[in-house]
Design a protein around this motif. Structure first.
Motif, PDB file in Angstrom:
ATOM      1  N   PHE A  29       0.674  -1.226  -0.063  1.00 30.01           N
ATOM      2  CA  PHE A  29       0.016   0.202   0.043  1.00 30.01           C
ATOM      3  C   PHE A  29       0.964   1.287   0.117  1.00 30.01           C
ATOM      4  O   PHE A  29       0.601   2.171  -0.760  1.00 30.01           O
ATOM      5  N   SER A  30       1.747   1.264   0.849  1.00 29.59           N
ATOM      6  CA  SER A  30       2.632   2.407   0.871  1.00 29.59           C
ATOM      7  C   SER A  30       4.053   1.931   1.482  1.00 29.59           C
ATOM      8  O   SER A  30       4.223   0.846   2.425  1.00 29.59           O
ATOM      9  N   ILE A  31       5.026   2.480   1.004  1.00 25.66           N
ATOM     10  CA  ILE A  31       6.627   2.206   1.482  1.00 25.66           C
ATOM     11  C   ILE A  31       7.004   3.562   2.359  1.00 25.66           C
ATOM     12  O   ILE A  31       6.882   4.480   1.941  1.00 25.66           O
ATOM     13  N   GLU A  32       7.371   3.286   3.621  1.00 24.02           N
ATOM     14  CA  GLU A  32       7.384   4.036   4.542  1.00 24.02           C
ATOM     15  C   GLU A  32       8.969   4.695   4.862  1.00 24.02           C
ATOM     16  O   GLU A  32       9.629   5.466   4.991  1.00 24.02           O
ATOM     17  N   VAL A  33       9.865   3.341   4.593  1.00 19.93           N
ATOM     18  CA  VAL A  33      11.227   3.762   4.794  1.00 19.93           C
ATOM     19  C   VAL A  33      12.039   2.656   3.731  1.00 19.93           C
ATOM     20  O   VAL A  33      11.278   1.415   3.482  1.00 19.93           O
ATOM     21  N   MET A  34      12.913   3.096   3.079  1.00 18.61           N
ATOM     22  CA  MET A  34      13.479   2.093   2.077  1.00 18.61           C
ATOM     23  C   MET A  34      15.013   2.373   2.403  1.00 18.61           C
ATOM     24  O   MET A  34      15.454   3.497   2.335  1.00 18.61           O
ATOM     25  N   GLY A  35      15.735   1.215   2.240  1.00 19.63           N
ATOM     26  CA  GLY A  35      17.144   1.637   2.340  1.00 19.63           C
ATOM     27  C   GLY A  35      18.215   0.557   2.150  1.00 19.63           C
ATOM     28  O   GLY A  35      17.764  -0.592   1.511  1.00 19.63           O
ATOM     29  N   TRP A  36      19.485   0.498   2.185  1.00 17.40           N
ATOM     30  CA  TRP A  36      20.464  -0.270   1.835  1.00 17.40           C
ATOM     31  C   TRP A  36      21.499  -0.494   3.179  1.00 17.40           C
ATOM     32  O   TRP A  36      21.556   0.578   3.963  1.00 17.40           O
ATOM     33  N   TYR A  37      21.759  -1.654   3.528  1.00 19.35           N
ATOM     34  CA  TYR A  37      22.536  -1.822   4.356  1.00 19.35           C
ATOM     35  C   TYR A  37      23.630  -3.027   3.903  1.00 19.35           C
ATOM     36  O   TYR A  37      23.551  -3.547   2.848  1.00 19.35           O
ATOM     37  N   ARG A  38      24.742  -2.961   4.730  1.00 15.94           N
ATOM     38  CA  ARG A  38      25.753  -3.908   4.125  1.00 15.94           C
ATOM     39  C   ARG A  38      26.471  -4.632   5.133  1.00 15.94           C
ATOM     40  O   ARG A  38      26.440  -4.202   6.426  1.00 15.94           O
ATOM     41  N   GLN A  39      26.938  -5.809   5.092  1.00 14.65           N
ATOM     42  CA  GLN A  39      27.619  -6.572   5.909  1.00 14.65           C
ATOM     43  C   GLN A  39      28.856  -7.117   5.371  1.00 14.65           C
ATOM     44  O   GLN A  39      28.863  -8.016   4.363  1.00 14.65           O
ATOM     45  N   ALA A  40      29.908  -6.784   5.790  1.00  9.45           N
ATOM     46  CA  ALA A  40      31.220  -7.354   5.476  1.00  9.45           C
ATOM     47  C   ALA A  40      31.567  -8.622   6.305  1.00  9.45           C
ATOM     48  O   ALA A  40      31.180  -8.791   7.418  1.00  9.45           O
ATOM     49  N   PRO A  41      32.556  -9.534   5.782  1.00  8.94           N
ATOM     50  CA  PRO A  41      32.900 -10.630   6.535  1.00  8.94           C
ATOM     51  C   PRO A  41      33.527 -10.408   7.992  1.00  8.94           C
ATOM     52  O   PRO A  41      34.301  -9.303   8.111  1.00  8.94           O
ATOM     53  N   GLY A  42      32.877 -10.872   9.068  1.00  5.86           N
ATOM     54  CA  GLY A  42      33.407 -10.818  10.258  1.00  5.86           C
ATOM     55  C   GLY A  42      32.850  -9.424  10.989  1.00  5.86           C
ATOM     56  O   GLY A  42      33.374  -9.034  12.161  1.00  5.86           O
ATOM     57  N   LYS A  43      32.097  -8.686  10.187  1.00  2.54           N
ATOM     58  CA  LYS A  43      31.605  -7.387  10.793  1.00  2.54           C
ATOM     59  C   LYS A  43      30.037  -7.460  10.957  1.00  2.54           C
ATOM     60  O   LYS A  43      29.439  -8.218  10.442  1.00  2.54           O
ATOM     61  N   GLN A  44      29.563  -6.622  11.659  1.00  4.97           N
ATOM     62  CA  GLN A  44      27.860  -6.371  11.909  1.00  4.97           C
ATOM     63  C   GLN A  44      27.308  -5.559  10.630  1.00  4.97           C
ATOM     64  O   GLN A  44      28.168  -4.751  10.163  1.00  4.97           O
ATOM     65  N   GLU A  46      25.587  -2.816   8.753  1.00  6.89           N
ATOM     66  CA  GLU A  46      25.481  -1.469   9.124  1.00  6.89           C
ATOM     67  C   GLU A  46      24.709  -0.807   7.864  1.00  6.89           C
ATOM     68  O   GLU A  46      24.601  -1.078   6.825  1.00  6.89           O
ATOM     69  N   LEU A  47      23.963   0.482   8.187  1.00  9.01           N
ATOM     70  CA  LEU A  47      23.446   1.156   7.242  1.00  9.01           C
ATOM     71  C   LEU A  47      24.420   1.858   6.356  1.00  9.01           C
ATOM     72  O   LEU A  47      25.279   2.229   6.792  1.00  9.01           O
ATOM     73  N   VAL A  48      23.882   1.896   5.150  1.00  8.92           N
ATOM     74  CA  VAL A  48      24.621   2.423   4.052  1.00  8.92           C
ATOM     75  C   VAL A  48      23.705   3.650   3.754  1.00  8.92           C
ATOM     76  O   VAL A  48      24.379   4.815   3.775  1.00  8.92           O
ATOM     77  N   ALA A  49      22.646   3.674   3.416  1.00 12.89           N
ATOM     78  CA  ALA A  49      21.616   4.738   3.048  1.00 12.89           C
ATOM     79  C   ALA A  49      20.320   4.305   3.334  1.00 12.89           C
ATOM     80  O   ALA A  49      19.823   3.034   2.928  1.00 12.89           O
ATOM     81  N   ARG A  50      19.385   5.335   3.694  1.00  8.46           N
ATOM     82  CA  ARG A  50      18.017   4.978   4.122  1.00  8.46           C
ATOM     83  C   ARG A  50      17.254   6.199   3.871  1.00  8.46           C
ATOM     84  O   ARG A  50      17.709   7.342   4.032  1.00  8.46           O
ATOM     85  N   VAL A  51      15.926   6.287   3.223  1.00 10.92           N
ATOM     86  CA  VAL A  51      15.125   7.417   3.057  1.00 10.92           C
ATOM     87  C   VAL A  51      13.919   7.021   3.813  1.00 10.92           C
ATOM     88  O   VAL A  51      13.341   6.026   3.749  1.00 10.92           O
ATOM     89  N   ILE A  52      13.755   8.049   4.671  1.00  8.72           N
ATOM     90  CA  ILE A  52      12.376   7.871   5.483  1.00  8.72           C
ATOM     91  C   ILE A  52      11.439   8.992   4.899  1.00  8.72           C
ATOM     92  O   ILE A  52      11.466  10.043   4.707  1.00  8.72           O
ATOM     93  N   TYR A  53      10.225   8.242   4.253  1.00  8.78           N
ATOM     94  CA  TYR A  53       9.205   9.252   3.622  1.00  8.78           C
ATOM     95  C   TYR A  53       8.461   9.641   4.534  1.00  8.78           C
ATOM     96  O   TYR A  53       7.888   8.985   5.614  1.00  8.78           O
ATOM     97  N   GLY A  54       7.653  10.883   4.139  1.00  9.39           N
ATOM     98  CA  GLY A  54       6.803  11.370   4.921  1.00  9.39           C
ATOM     99  C   GLY A  54       6.326  12.925   4.455  1.00  9.39           C
ATOM    100  O   GLY A  54       6.584  12.953   3.149  1.00  9.39           O
ATOM    101  N   ARG A  55       5.943  13.585   5.072  1.00  2.17           N
ATOM    102  CA  ARG A  55       5.556  14.816   4.550  1.00  2.17           C
ATOM    103  C   ARG A  55       6.489  15.790   3.846  1.00  2.17           C
ATOM    104  O   ARG A  55       6.081  16.546   3.200  1.00  2.17           O
ATOM    105  N   SER A  56       7.486  15.504   4.316  1.00  5.07           N
ATOM    106  CA  SER A  56       8.830  16.304   3.730  1.00  5.07           C
ATOM    107  C   SER A  56       9.022  15.518   2.248  1.00  5.07           C
ATOM    108  O   SER A  56       9.912  16.256   1.763  1.00  5.07           O
ATOM    109  N   GLY A  57       8.562  14.317   2.036  1.00  6.08           N
ATOM    110  CA  GLY A  57       8.931  13.918   0.744  1.00  6.08           C
ATOM    111  C   GLY A  57      10.064  13.062   0.837  1.00  6.08           C
ATOM    112  O   GLY A  57      10.432  12.358  -0.145  1.00  6.08           O
ATOM    113  N   GLY A  58      10.656  12.725   2.012  1.00  3.87           N
ATOM    114  CA  GLY A  58      11.737  12.078   1.988  1.00  3.87           C
ATOM    115  C   GLY A  58      12.960  12.545   2.443  1.00  3.87           C
ATOM    116  O   GLY A  58      13.568  13.461   1.963  1.00  3.87           O
TER     117      GLY A  58
END
Length: 124
Positions: A29-44, A46-58
């Motif tokens: 119906f609607s996507i509120e948040v969309m983003g990319w995370y990454r995980q390197a070997p042996g690491k947790q 982590e967030l790379v980029a994320r868009v939070i959509y709302g009244r501001s347009g994102g």
């Protein structure tokens, strides 16, 4: 059911570019948040980029390590997000995961989904 399907990963030399895609399909119906995370070997993961959509347009958040090199964009009509990655470095090597928080219906219930991941390897 909702699916996130990533594509565009691969092997690239340092200084090169890649463009990742994340296509969301199913009951959306609607996507509120969309983003990319990454995980390197042996690491947790982590967030790379994320868009939070709302009244501001994102509002887009980027990890400090990728600011000025990576750019997130979205095609609303296709429910597809993109991550343009430029000036790639070996430390960018990781499995990249697409993430979305969305409403399958018009209710207020939010669900979080992850893609299966796509490998990005930066090496000469």
């Amino acid at each position: 059911q909702v699916q996130l399907v990533e594509s565009g990963g691969g092997l690239v030399q340092p200084g090169g570019s890649l463009r990742l895609s994340c296509a969301a399909s199913g009951n959306i119906f609607s996507i509120e948040v969309m983003g990319w995370y990454r995980q390197a070997p042996g690491k947790q993961r982590e967030l790379v980029a994320r868009v939070i959509y709302g009244r501001s347009g994102g509002m887009t958040d980027y990890a400090d390590s990728v600011k000025g090199r990576f750019a997130f964009s979205r095609d609303n009509a296709k429910n597809t997000g993109y991550l343009q990655m430029n000036s790639l470095q070996p430390e960018d090597t990781a499995v990249y995961y697409c993430n979305a928080v969305l409403r399958p219906t018009s209710t207020d219930i939010l669900y979080e989904y992850w893609g299966q991941g796509t490998q990005v390897t930066v090496s000469s």
